[in-house]
Design a protein around this motif. Structure first.
Motif, mmCIF file in Angstrom:
data_model
loop_
_atom_site.group_PDB
_atom_site.id
_atom_site.type_symbol
_atom_site.label_atom_id
_atom_site.label_comp_id
_atom_site.label_asym_id
_atom_site.label_seq_id
_atom_site.Cartn_x
_atom_site.Cartn_y
_atom_site.Cartn_z
ATOM 1 N N SER A 48 1.433 5.125 1.162
ATOM 2 C CA SER A 48 1.021 5.649 2.475
ATOM 3 C C SER A 48 -0.314 6.378 2.418
ATOM 4 O O SER A 48 -1.145 6.215 3.299
ATOM 5 N N ARG A 49 -0.498 7.216 1.402
ATOM 6 C CA ARG A 49 -1.743 7.994 1.406
ATOM 7 C C ARG A 49 -2.945 7.129 1.086
ATOM 8 O O ARG A 49 -4.025 7.330 1.638
ATOM 9 N N ASP A 50 -2.766 6.143 0.185
ATOM 10 C CA ASP A 50 -3.879 5.225 -0.095
ATOM 11 C C ASP A 50 -4.274 4.488 1.173
ATOM 12 O O ASP A 50 -5.456 4.300 1.474
ATOM 13 N N TYR A 51 -3.249 4.067 1.926
ATOM 14 C CA TYR A 51 -3.524 3.345 3.154
ATOM 15 C C TYR A 51 -4.279 4.232 4.132
ATOM 16 O O TYR A 51 -5.242 3.807 4.767
ATOM 17 N N ALA A 52 -3.826 5.489 4.237
ATOM 18 C CA ALA A 52 -4.462 6.408 5.188
ATOM 19 C C ALA A 52 -5.887 6.751 4.754
ATOM 20 O O ALA A 52 -6.695 7.158 5.574
ATOM 21 N N PRO A 71 -4.760 12.728 3.798
ATOM 22 C CA PRO A 71 -4.677 11.662 2.792
ATOM 23 C C PRO A 71 -5.428 12.002 1.512
ATOM 24 O O PRO A 71 -5.131 11.442 0.465
ATOM 25 N N TRP A 101 0.837 -1.200 0.000
ATOM 26 C CA TRP A 101 0.000 0.000 0.000
ATOM 27 C C TRP A 101 0.872 1.249 0.000
ATOM 28 O O TRP A 101 1.831 1.348 0.742
ATOM 29 N N GLY A 145 -0.726 9.265 6.737
ATOM 30 C CA GLY A 145 -0.170 8.996 5.422
ATOM 31 C C GLY A 145 0.908 9.969 4.994
ATOM 32 O O GLY A 145 1.226 10.062 3.817
#
Lengths: 257, 435
Positions: A73-77, A105, A71, B334
């Motif tokens: 990071s932003r997609d995960y967040a 995100p 994933w 994120g």
């Protein structure tokens, strides 16, 4: 049966002197409120941090059928929000600004803070009941209000999955019930999932749909609240003789025997 | 237990011991930091073993250093101060130890003051600061000291003086703004109000580079010296960046690495000073910082750099707003943590390095300006950073004015004068308790 939110296979976490988690294999269901319980040092917070990608781990963990490390990071967040155990001081920040940080995100470092972002912040403020002090400084709020402000930041993130690390440990009993009821409402009414580390076994049994118990870094049991609320199960988890009483309305209550 | 009394007693004891040593032997850098750190990594736990072993290790370090000094003196006839040499050994030692050290700051110790106020309309203050900056620049060009007192220039002499004074005003203001920006970035990145660009190690690296050039070339040009200082700054920046890219390295630890580099640099410089060679004088002149030699060609690039650092800081405003909440929160949202840390430290390093060329390695502006900005109520990341830059520029203008006027007709070094303002401020800041 519901589908799987987290698939955990043979997960271990080591620090130089000991193993915090030791070969955990587990499926966490989606769309439910899952409690992580266990004694102090059982590894429940560690497990939650692994799921939030805060610490590295050995083994294979999937979230929505994709491995954690795959994933961005932003997609995960966008899919998952994490509330740490201790919320840091938010120096000089108003509640609204704190909640607005939850939109990161979606808009990223440079994107415009658009109408959708404003709407999400307003919704989160109302949902968590902090709209009345949206313009006050976070550091001037009481413990319960502050906790709800941080919760509102998570809500503004509009993630389908919430991870909360002991969200009620600093709250009085009324606020504990309030916060857990809020999370439960969001799970069931808005079909989100939540994984919550809890100390209080009665709270876990009353509010959560699924219980995962750890002991010494290993899986001790998992099942429904009624599976948990048996004297043998509780003794196995906490190493202490426990008694289960039944309230007039049929709810079981556990107390140390 | 009377905590305040015990603290006072412990501090008094420590100061007394340190004072005795300094009085007998002079300044011995670093043994006090390196010995306990070394003992701890060797596995000593608890205050008892630490107190028992640290003196032994300290004695060993100092004896080895002293032996080295005597050996060098025997072969070359040059006598280096032992205190400087301990820093030379202790600095790298600490850098090597840092990733191995564990331990943490007890919670609450970093928050010496109550919550700072927050302005309802920060724009007005920022605007006011901007006007003050322009007004200060104008006034400082206009008035000056003549042999028999103060004088306001008339139009013709104003025109004559402008080309002389303008570059140094621009340079001083830009250097102040750059240092303040670096300080504000670091303070937000580490959530530590005492972080400052001086402890990033960049200035120390710059001085080392500068010193190296003075020794390498017989007649170093200004360009060669600047290049040397730049290279030194870049190298120490790379070292600090290498620390940052360790995933679990908290930002506070990065500052410790910076302190180690600074200490290493100052010990080398001390050793050079002790030789009393012509190079030493050259370095001394640069260290104390002076804007008198700077021309438009040096001032404008510095201004451009300060402006671009400010623009970059504005572009990373969301990082700057989120990072003070800690790595857990920022990561949960994120934020690309490693990228954010690396680029912000890099930005701060470049700003510090460039400003250091002008004002020397120590000035406190980078510490003071962001702090002042926060105390007058600029809370949001953008306001805080912008306000810090403006205050830094004003402070540096004031320091430049003071440096020119205080010892008229002689000029005091700019960096020295800035420290003269900054050091009492720092002491005042640290003695203010939370009551």
């Amino acid at each position: 049966m519901t589908h799987t939110l987290f698939g955990i296979e043979n997960l271990s976490v080591e620090v130089p002197t000991r193993r915090l988690l030791d070969g955990i294999t587990l499926q966490l269901p989606a769309g439910q409120m899952v409690a992580l319980i266990g004694h102090n040092g059982s590894g429940k917070s560690t497990l939650l941090k692994v799921l939030a990608r805060q610490i590295p781990a050995l083994g294979r963990v999937t979230f929505e059928n994709r491995r954690l490390e795959d994933w961005a990071s932003r997609d995960y967040a966008r899919r998952l929000a994490f509330l740490p155990q201790t919320t840091p001081p938010a120096e000089g920040m108003t509640v609204r600004e704190l909640v607005a940080l939850g939109r990161y995100p979606w808009h990223g470092a440079l994107g415009r803070f658009g109408p959708a972002d404003h709407a999400a912040v307003e919704r989160a403020l109302n949902e968590c009941g902090v709209a009345d002090f949206a313009d006050r400084l976070v550091d001037t709020l009481s413990g319960g209000e502050r906790q709800r402000a941080w919760l509102a930041m998570m809500i503004a993130q509009e993630a389908g999955t919430l991870l909360l690390d002991e969200p009620i440990s600093a709250l009085d009993i009324a606020h504990q019930v309030e916060v857990l009821a809020l999370v439960r409402r969001m799970c069931h009414a808005q079909s989100r999932s939540a994984v919550i580390v809890l100390h209080e076994v009665n709270m876990a049994a009353r509010f959560c749909d699924h219980i995962v118990a750890l002991k010494g870094g290993r899986l001790a049991m998992q099942g429904s609240p009624s599976d948990l609320m048996r004297p043998e199960a509780l003794q196995a988890i906490y190493g202490l003789p426990m008694q289960v009483l039944t309230r007039p309305d049929g709810q079981p209550v556990a107390i140390p025997a | 237990m009377n905590v305040a009394l015990v603290r006072l007693a412990a501090a008094a004891l420590a100061v007394w011991i340190a004072a005795c040593v300094s009085a007998e032997l002079g300044l011995i850098a670093f043994v006090g930091l390196a010995a306990p750190a070394l003992v701890r990594t060797m596995g000593a736990r608890g205050i008892g073993p630490l107190l028992a072993l640290s003196p032994l290790v300290g004695a060993l370090i100092l004896s080895v250093c002293d032996g080295l000094v005597l050996t060098v003196a025997g072969t070359t006839g040059e006598m280096f101060p032992t205190g400087a040499l301990t820093g030379l050994i202790g600095g790298p030692l600490l850098i090597w130890l840092l990733p191995r050290l564990r331990g943490s700051t007890p919670p609450g110790t970093e928050r010496a003051e109550g919550p700072a106020p927050r302005l309802a309309r920060p724009r007005r203050i920022l605007l006011g600061l901007g006007m003050l900056l322009i007004a200060a620049a104008l006034v400082l060009v206009w008035i000056g000291r003549v042999p028999d007192g103060w004088a306001v220039l008339d139009w013709s002499s104003f025109n004559a003086f402008l080309p002389l004074r303008l570059p140094r005003l621009i340079a001083a203001a830009s250097a102040g703004a750059a240092l303040a920006l670096a300080g504000a970035l670091l303070q937000r990145l580490t959530a530590n109000p005492l972080a400052s660009p001086e402890v990033l190690g960049v200035s120390g690296g710059a001085s080392l580079g500068y010193a190296a050039v003075t020794f390498a070339l017989a007649a170093p040009t200004a360009a060669a010296l600047s290049t040397g200082a730049m290279t030194g700054a870049a190298l120490s920046l790379a070292l600090v960046a290498a620390f940052v890219s360790h995933r679990d390295m908290p930002a506070e630890r990065v500052l410790l690495a910076g302190i180690a580099v600074s200490a290493l640099a100052s010990s080398v410089l001390l050793a050079i000073m002790a030789t009393g060679s012509p190079q030493a004088w050259m370095i001394l002149g640069w260290l104390s910082g002076s804007s008198s030699a700077i021309g438009m060609g040096g001032a404008l690039p510095l201004l451009a750099l300060a402006l671009s650092v400010w623009i970059m800081a504005m572009a990373s405003r969301r990082w700057l707003a989120t990072l003070p909440l800690g790595a857990e929160t920022a990561g949960g949202l994120g934020l690309p943590l490693r990228l954010a840390r690396l680029s912000l430290i890099g930005l701060a390093g470049i700003a510090t390095g460039a400003a250091t060329m002008l004002v020397g390695p120590l000035s406190f502006v980078g510490l003071m300006a962001p702090h002042l900005a926060r105390r007058i109520g600029l809370a949001r990341a953008t306001d805080h950073v912008t306000g810090a830059a403006l205050i830094g520029a004003i402070l540096m203008l004031a320091a430049d004015f003071g440096a020119r006027m205080a010892g008229f007709p002689y000029e005091l070094p700019l960096g020295l004068f800035a420290s003269l303002i900054g050091a009492p401020w720092l002491i005042w800041l640290m003695t203010r308790s939370r009551t």
